[in-house]
Design a protein around this motif. Structure first.
Motif, short mmCIF file in Angstrom:
data_model
loop_
_atom_site.label_atom_id
_atom_site.label_comp_id
_atom_site.label_asym_id
_atom_site.label_seq_id
_atom_site.Cartn_x
_atom_site.Cartn_y
_atom_site.Cartn_z
N GLU A 128 -14.10 0.82 -20.32
CA GLU A 128 -13.03 1.54 -21.39
C GLU A 128 -12.90 0.76 -22.14
O GLU A 128 -12.32 1.14 -23.51
N ALA A 129 -12.61 -1.17 -22.50
CA ALA A 129 -12.95 -1.85 -23.92
C ALA A 129 -13.40 -0.96 -23.93
O ALA A 129 -13.33 -1.30 -25.42
N GLY A 130 -14.38 -1.22 -23.91
CA GLY A 130 -15.74 -0.80 -25.17
C GLY A 130 -16.00 0.32 -26.09
O GLY A 130 -15.92 0.61 -26.95
N GLU A 131 -15.06 1.07 -24.78
CA GLU A 131 -15.34 2.54 -25.92
C GLU A 131 -13.96 2.78 -26.55
O GLU A 131 -13.83 3.32 -27.78
N ALA A 132 -12.61 2.07 -26.15
CA ALA A 132 -11.94 1.75 -27.32
C ALA A 132 -12.06 1.12 -28.20
O ALA A 132 -10.95 1.56 -29.27
N ALA A 133 -13.04 0.38 -28.20
CA ALA A 133 -12.98 -0.77 -29.51
C ALA A 133 -14.03 0.55 -30.46
O ALA A 133 -13.92 0.40 -32.22
N TRP A 153 -11.91 14.80 -33.00
CA TRP A 153 -13.14 13.46 -32.54
C TRP A 153 -14.49 14.46 -31.69
O TRP A 153 -13.62 16.00 -31.40
N LEU A 154 -16.05 14.21 -32.31
CA LEU A 154 -16.93 14.92 -32.28
C LEU A 154 -17.71 13.57 -31.57
O LEU A 154 -17.88 12.47 -31.99
N GLY A 155 -17.63 13.09 -30.44
CA GLY A 155 -18.81 11.88 -30.00
C GLY A 155 -19.90 12.62 -30.13
O GLY A 155 -20.36 13.71 -29.67
N PRO A 156 -20.67 11.08 -30.62
CA PRO A 156 -22.45 11.65 -30.30
C PRO A 156 -22.86 11.92 -28.52
O PRO A 156 -22.45 11.52 -28.12
N TYR A 157 -23.25 13.07 -29.57
CA TYR A 157 -24.09 13.68 -28.57
C TYR A 157 -23.48 14.32 -27.40
O TYR A 157 -23.47 14.97 -26.15
N LEU A 158 -22.08 14.27 -27.61
CA LEU A 158 -21.36 14.96 -27.31
C LEU A 158 -20.41 14.38 -25.35
O LEU A 158 -20.51 14.60 -24.78
N ALA A 159 -20.96 13.71 -26.07
CA ALA A 159 -20.38 12.58 -24.40
C ALA A 159 -19.10 11.65 -23.91
O ALA A 159 -18.57 11.06 -24.86
N GLN A 160 -18.73 12.12 -22.69
CA GLN A 160 -17.57 10.96 -22.68
C GLN A 160 -17.44 10.38 -21.73
O GLN A 160 -18.66 10.60 -20.69
N THR A 161 -16.55 9.22 -21.02
CA THR A 161 -16.50 8.54 -19.85
C THR A 161 -15.20 9.58 -19.46
O THR A 161 -14.57 10.37 -20.00
N PRO A 162 -14.77 9.15 -18.31
CA PRO A 162 -14.09 10.24 -17.29
C PRO A 162 -12.25 9.32 -18.76
O PRO A 162 -11.26 10.23 -17.83
N VAL A 163 -12.26 7.91 -18.97
CA VAL A 163 -11.41 8.31 -19.42
C VAL A 163 -11.13 8.69 -21.22
O VAL A 163 -10.66 8.30 -22.21
N THR A 164 -12.33 9.26 -21.78
CA THR A 164 -12.46 9.01 -23.29
C THR A 164 -11.33 10.13 -24.10
O THR A 164 -10.61 9.76 -24.61
N LEU A 165 -10.59 11.35 -23.18
CA LEU A 165 -9.64 11.89 -23.40
C LEU A 165 -7.86 11.05 -23.97
O LEU A 165 -7.11 11.80 -24.34
N ASP A 166 -8.38 10.37 -22.78
CA ASP A 166 -6.96 9.29 -22.89
C ASP A 166 -6.88 8.36 -23.95
O ASP A 166 -6.11 7.85 -24.41
#
Length: 297
Positions: A128-133, A153-166
């Motif tokens: 989560e910290a790395g994604e937030a950064a 926002w559109l993530g590279p490769y449309l990839a998300q973690t469980p907390v991306t939307l948050d």
């Protein structure tokens, strides 16, 4: 077996939703979504023109670099020729390596969408910290360069973690395009509120179509036209969003650009019947509709 669930949105079938119009009484919104990406030389992730999952080589790096050196400039000319707005999903490191592209986008007044730092990496492997950064670095770089923060926002490769939307909601984003679940916008729940999902096609998308499935330029042209014609017909009953997803290293090749030109000519002959716009304008319009109009509100 019990299915795992995400709890980000409820199942609301298309026929159970309110009917509304886009601006001008139109029912079909049309967006040309352009992805401008940079890659790490002989390192990290990157699409290959011939073999899925091939290692990074000088050949496939140069093929992708063609898009920023040549193909994107052909596409700018095409957008200007047809007088259409475009949205650009930008890797933030593009500003360091290809600043003239950013200057052209400024000049045109096109929409900028956050698209990570580079498509040499994915965000769904980060904590989560790395994604937030990653989100903060991308946002800050684009805001500094363009003078305004990206709203989408559109993530590279449309990839998300469980907390991306948050994280995106908390970073001030209004909408995402990583959830290709619908032809209409819908609200998604976050831990502190909500964020809008704006349609973004992974079917009418030149990269999976022509790189991975090896469709020809003419086949992609036919896909664009058939998708448009059917959605225009369906939009008599309900509002819909048509997105054509483009990459300059793919469709910016001249023989494919010719096919894109023909498809755009067909679509824009119907300009009086459609709203040619950007994902950001769609999100802004939806946010102003009465509560209960957009699914999830």
């Amino acid at each position: 077996m019990k299915l795992a669930v995400h709890d980000r949105y409820d199942y609301i079938p298309l026929d159970d939703r309110p009917v509304y119009d886009w601006p001008g009484g139109k029912r079909l919104a049309v967006c040309f979504c352009n992805n401008i990406e940079v890659f790490s030389f002989l390192d990290g992730l990157g699409t290959d023109s011939t073999v899925i999952g091939a290692p990074q080589t000088t050949r496939n790096f140069a093929w992708r670099d063609y898009g920023n050196r040549v193909g994107q400039w052909y596409m700018f000319d095409l957008f200007e020729e047809f007088g259409v707005p475009a949205s650009h999903n930008l890797n933030s490191l593009l500003m360091e390596h290809c600043p003239q592209i950013g200057e052209k986008i400024k000049q045109r007044g096109d929409e900028v969408v956050g698209h990570g730092r580079t498509n040499a990496e994915r965000q769904d492997v980060l904590d989560e910290a790395g994604e937030a950064a990653l989100i903060k670095e991308t946002t800050d770089t684009l805001a500094e360069y363009f003078g305004t923060r990206p709203k989408g926002w559109l993530g590279p490769y449309l990839a998300q973690t469980p907390v991306t939307l948050d994280l995106l909601d908390e970073a001030g984003y209004d909408y995402v395009m990583d959830w290709p679940a619908d032809d209409q916008p819908f609200w998604m729940r976050t831990r502190k509120g909500r964020i809008l999902s704006v349609p973004y096609s992974i079917e009418l998308n030149d990269s999976p179509a022509m790189v991975f499935r090896q469709h020809s330029g003419e086949e992609f042209e036919r896909m664009m036209i058939d998708q448009f014609d059917e959605m225009l017909l369906q939009s008599r009953k309900r509002p819909l969003v048509y997105t054509a997803v483009l990459h300059p290293f793919v469709v910016g090749q001249p023989f494919r650009l010719r096919a894109l030109r023909r498809a755009m000519e067909h679509i824009l002959k119907h300009r009086d019947d459609i709203w040619v716009t950007t994902p950001g304008e769609i999100a802004k319009y939806c946010a102003g509709l009465p509560e209960g109009t957009i699914p999830g509100s």
